[in-house]
Design a protein around this motif. Structure first.
Motif, PDB file in Angstrom:
ATOM      1  N   HIS A   6       0.832  -1.204   0.000  1.00 35.17           N
ATOM      2  CA  HIS A   6       0.000   0.000   0.000  1.00 35.17           C
ATOM      3  C   HIS A   6       0.869   1.257   0.000  1.00 35.17           C
ATOM      4  N   ALA A   7       1.975   1.226   0.710  1.00 34.65           N
ATOM      5  CA  ALA A   7       2.889   2.375   0.728  1.00 34.65           C
ATOM      6  C   ALA A   7       3.509   2.593  -0.645  1.00 34.65           C
ATOM      7  N   LEU A  45     -11.689  -5.004  -2.881  1.00 37.30           N
ATOM      8  CA  LEU A  45     -11.772  -3.632  -3.380  1.00 37.30           C
ATOM      9  C   LEU A  45     -13.201  -3.164  -3.675  1.00 37.30           C
ATOM     10  N   GLY A  46     -14.194  -4.016  -3.488  1.00 40.26           N
ATOM     11  CA  GLY A  46     -15.557  -3.584  -3.761  1.00 40.26           C
ATOM     12  C   GLY A  46     -16.500  -4.758  -3.895  1.00 40.26           C
ATOM     13  N   PHE A  47     -17.645  -4.491  -4.519  1.00 34.99           N
ATOM     14  CA  PHE A  47     -18.699  -5.488  -4.637  1.00 34.99           C
ATOM     15  C   PHE A  47     -19.459  -5.278  -5.943  1.00 34.99           C
ATOM     16  N   ALA A  97      -2.459 -12.155  -7.342  1.00 33.35           N
ATOM     17  CA  ALA A  97      -2.934 -11.150  -8.294  1.00 33.35           C
ATOM     18  C   ALA A  97      -3.004  -9.813  -7.560  1.00 33.35           C
ATOM     19  N   ILE A  98      -2.187  -8.866  -7.978  1.00 25.06           N
ATOM     20  CA  ILE A  98      -2.207  -7.517  -7.408  1.00 25.06           C
ATOM     21  C   ILE A  98      -3.193  -6.693  -8.226  1.00 25.06           C
ATOM     22  N   VAL A  99      -4.229  -6.187  -7.584  1.00 25.72           N
ATOM     23  CA  VAL A  99      -5.307  -5.502  -8.294  1.00 25.72           C
ATOM     24  C   VAL A  99      -5.339  -4.022  -7.914  1.00 25.72           C
ATOM     25  N   GLU A 155      -6.097   2.851  -5.173  1.00 29.89           N
ATOM     26  CA  GLU A 155      -6.593   1.673  -4.459  1.00 29.89           C
ATOM     27  C   GLU A 155      -5.849   0.436  -4.934  1.00 29.89           C
ATOM     28  N   ILE A 156      -5.445  -0.402  -3.968  1.00 28.88           N
ATOM     29  CA  ILE A 156      -4.716  -1.618  -4.317  1.00 28.88           C
ATOM     30  C   ILE A 156      -5.107  -2.737  -3.355  1.00 28.88           C
TER      31      ILE A 156
END
Length: 294
Positions: free
Chosen positions: A7-8, A132-134, A62-64, A17-18
């Protein structure tokens, strides 16, 4: 690498956002990706989407990343919002390339592969797994802060990272999107692309009178934002922090397109996400919108 370090690093590169999803995808993924009416523009078979068509034999994570694109405006518009700024494919590729370079400096023996809407990768489902969401009833991917006005970029890697937890928050299921959809394409649990205006504005060939009537319901000659505009999750969201998306061109003049050669069109608009279908489709849609259906 810890989640804090990742995140940094994203913050340093101005990625808003990650998150991290496990790889390979869980067994139940096929139930989320299968749909009665898969859109022809969706790349790959269901099996290919589950595998991501990765060239990395031992991908473990998987980095999103999410890239918001919302910009408020009172200007005249005839293009879907995601098309207003620079082509998101190029923008996301640029940001993810910098992230890969930073990761390679720390972990040079690992493998990395960038995906952004140009491969069969099931990006929305992977973003969901990354916390990260829905999903909304309108089949968009919704982030609590940025709404559904985001594009997704993913890095498959052999680097093993701790996975994030999917959000428990869900769509309000108010039904506003279902009622407002110009072609009544939304069925709650899936999208019937055959009457989706966004699909029809990009579909080649002759259209039926019913399909033309759907296109004519709103002024957009490319794409459709109706289900997003009425969504409660998209109200009072902040403007995108991505500079490449902040400078907008929300309107294309059809009269200017008519006199352009294909070469001139590509030179003028090749950096735009809406240009891939060419000017002929845009002019057809404009003629339909100006047609009298009464």
């Amino acid at each position: 690498m810890t989640q804090f370090d990742l995140h940094a690093l994203a913050a340093q590169l101005h990625i808003p956002e990650i998150g991290v999803a496990p790889w390979p995808l869980p067994i139940e993924a096929s139930h989320h990706l299968d749909t009665p009416y898969p859109c022809p523009f969706t790349a790959g078979t269901l099996e290919e989407r589950l595998q991501g068509s990765s060239t990395i034999e031992s991908a473990r994570s998987a980095i999103v990343c999410l890239f918001p694109y919302y910009v408020p405006t009172t200007d005249r518009t005839n293009l879907a919002r995601y098309c207003w700024g620079q082509d998101y494919h190029l923008v996301v590729q640029s940001y993810l390339t910098k992230l890969v370079q930073a990761l390679q400096e720390k972990y040079p023996l690992e493998s990395y592969e960038i995906h952004c809407d140009t491969s069969p990768l099931a990006d929305r489902y992977v973003a969901y797994l990354a916390g990260l969401g829905f999903y909304g009833w309108n089949q968009t991917f919704i982030h609590p802060r940025w709404g559904s006005y985001t594009v997704i970029g993913t890095i498959l890697t052999s680097l093993e990272l701790p996975a994030d937890t999917p959000m428990e928050q869900t769509c309000l299921q108010c039904g506003a999107c279902l009622q407002a959809c110009p072609g009544q394409a939304l069925q709650g649990d899936h999208l019937d692309y055959r009457t989706c205006k966004s699909y029809l504005t990009q579909c080649k060939g002759d259209l039926t009178s019913k399909e033309e009537a759907i296109i004519a319901k709103t002024p957009l000659v490319f794409g459709c934002d109706v289900c997003q505009e009425v969504c409660p999750h998209n109200q009072q969201i902040p403007m995108t922090p991505i500079p490449e998306f902040q400078s907008i061109e929300p309107y294309i003049d059809p009269c200017a397109l008519e006199t352009m050669t294909n070469k001139e069109f590509k030179a003028a608009y090749g950096h735009k996400a809406w240009a891939w279908r060419g000017k002929k489709i845009l002019l057809r849609n404009d003629a339909i919108i100006r047609k009298d259906f009464t």
